[in-house]
Design an enzyme around this catalytic site. Structure first.
Site, PDB file in Angstrom:
ATOM      1  N   PRO A   1     -41.479  15.876  11.387  1.00  0.00           N
ATOM      2  CA  PRO A   1     -42.699  15.804  12.187  1.00  0.00           C
ATOM      3  C   PRO A   1     -43.455  14.490  11.967  1.00  0.00           C
ATOM      4  CG  PRO A   1     -42.562  17.913  11.048  1.00  0.00           C
ATOM      5  CD  PRO A   1     -41.482  17.031  10.481  1.00  0.00           C
TER       6      PRO A   1
ATOM      7  N   TYR B   1     -50.953  19.825  13.066  1.00  0.00           N
ATOM      8  CA  TYR B   1     -51.171  18.472  13.595  1.00  0.00           C
ATOM      9  C   TYR B   1     -49.863  17.745  13.897  1.00  0.00           C
ATOM     10  CZ  TYR B   1     -56.149  18.771  12.822  1.00  0.00           C
ATOM     11  OH  TYR B   1     -57.467  19.128  12.906  1.00  0.00           O
ATOM     12  N   HIS B   2     -48.772  18.477  13.949  1.00  0.00           N
ATOM     13  CA  HIS B   2     -47.472  17.922  14.317  1.00  0.00           C
ATOM     14  C   HIS B   2     -47.591  17.285  15.702  1.00  0.00           C
ATOM     15  CE1 HIS B   2     -43.485  18.155  16.145  1.00  0.00           C
ATOM     16  NE2 HIS B   2     -42.953  18.367  14.962  1.00  0.00           N
ATOM     17  N   TYR B   3     -47.283  16.001  15.807  1.00  0.00           N
ATOM     18  CA  TYR B   3     -47.338  15.289  17.085  1.00  0.00           C
ATOM     19  C   TYR B   3     -46.315  15.920  18.022  1.00  0.00           C
ATOM     20  CZ  TYR B   3     -48.130  11.055  19.921  1.00  0.00           C
ATOM     21  OH  TYR B   3     -48.482  10.159  20.899  1.00  0.00           O
TER      22      TYR B   3
END
Length: 188
Positions: A104, A57-59
């Site tokens: 992150p 879910y790292h932007y």
């Protein structure tokens, strides 16, 4: 405070690429601060499997930079809004140098972008700044260049390259085949 309805009167960006939720500080010709609340409902997370880890879910870094650029865009265009890029002036990103990613960003984070106008030469703007989650720096921008150009210039037909002149081609077996350019690594 500048809310999303006011931002949409200044910038041409719309869902899913309107990447700031509000501007909390604006000093025209100097600096701006803006907020982006990251949620798991954003399009980059669509199709994420139930087995996805927190790291998944790292932007995206490029989207984080684009969000920072939207605050810079509000700083430039606040006193001359142009939500229709087909008229008036269009904002064009010139380039970014010395971008550093520190950690992150994930859903649940509220990112505060700090943008400072370092220099302006005519219709070209040079910015610097950082993005924070709480007191922790997540992104540093050493230099970002943006310019304003008449939208009508963008409607012009594409330039055609003039033919390259050189020695005439031969059917000789001694002629070497062209060497392809090496791949360019993605800096992000």
């Amino acid at each position: 405070m500048i809310t999303v309805d006011e931002i949409k009167r200044v910038l041409p960006h719309r869902y899913p690429m309107l990447l700031i939720d509000r501007v909390t500080e604006l000093v025209p010709g100097e600096r701006a601060r803006g907020l982006k609340a990251v949620t798991c409902n954003e399009p980059w997370y669509e199709g994420m499997p139930d087995t996805a880890s927190a790291e998944d879910y790292h932007y995206p870094w490029t989207v984080l930079i684009e969000s920072w650029c939207h605050v810079a865009g509000v700083l430039v265009a606040w006193d001359r809004p142009n939500p229709d890029v087909r008229k008036g002036k269009a904002m064009l990103l010139g380039g970014i140098t010395d971008a550093e990613f520190h950690r992150p960003v994930v859903p649940g984070d509220v990112v505060e972008h700090h943008v400072r106008l370092a220099r302006q030469v005519g219709e070209t703007f040079v910015f610097e700044g950082e993005s924070l989650v709480g007191k922790e720096t997540v992104l540093t921008i050493g230099r970002l260049t943006m310019t304003m150009r008449p939208a009508s210039d963008l409607d012009a037909p594409p330039m055609t390259a003039s033919p390259v002149t050189g020695p005439p081609a031969t059917d000789s077996p001694a002629a070497a085949p062209p060497v392809p350019d090496p791949p360019v690594p993605d800096p992000l």
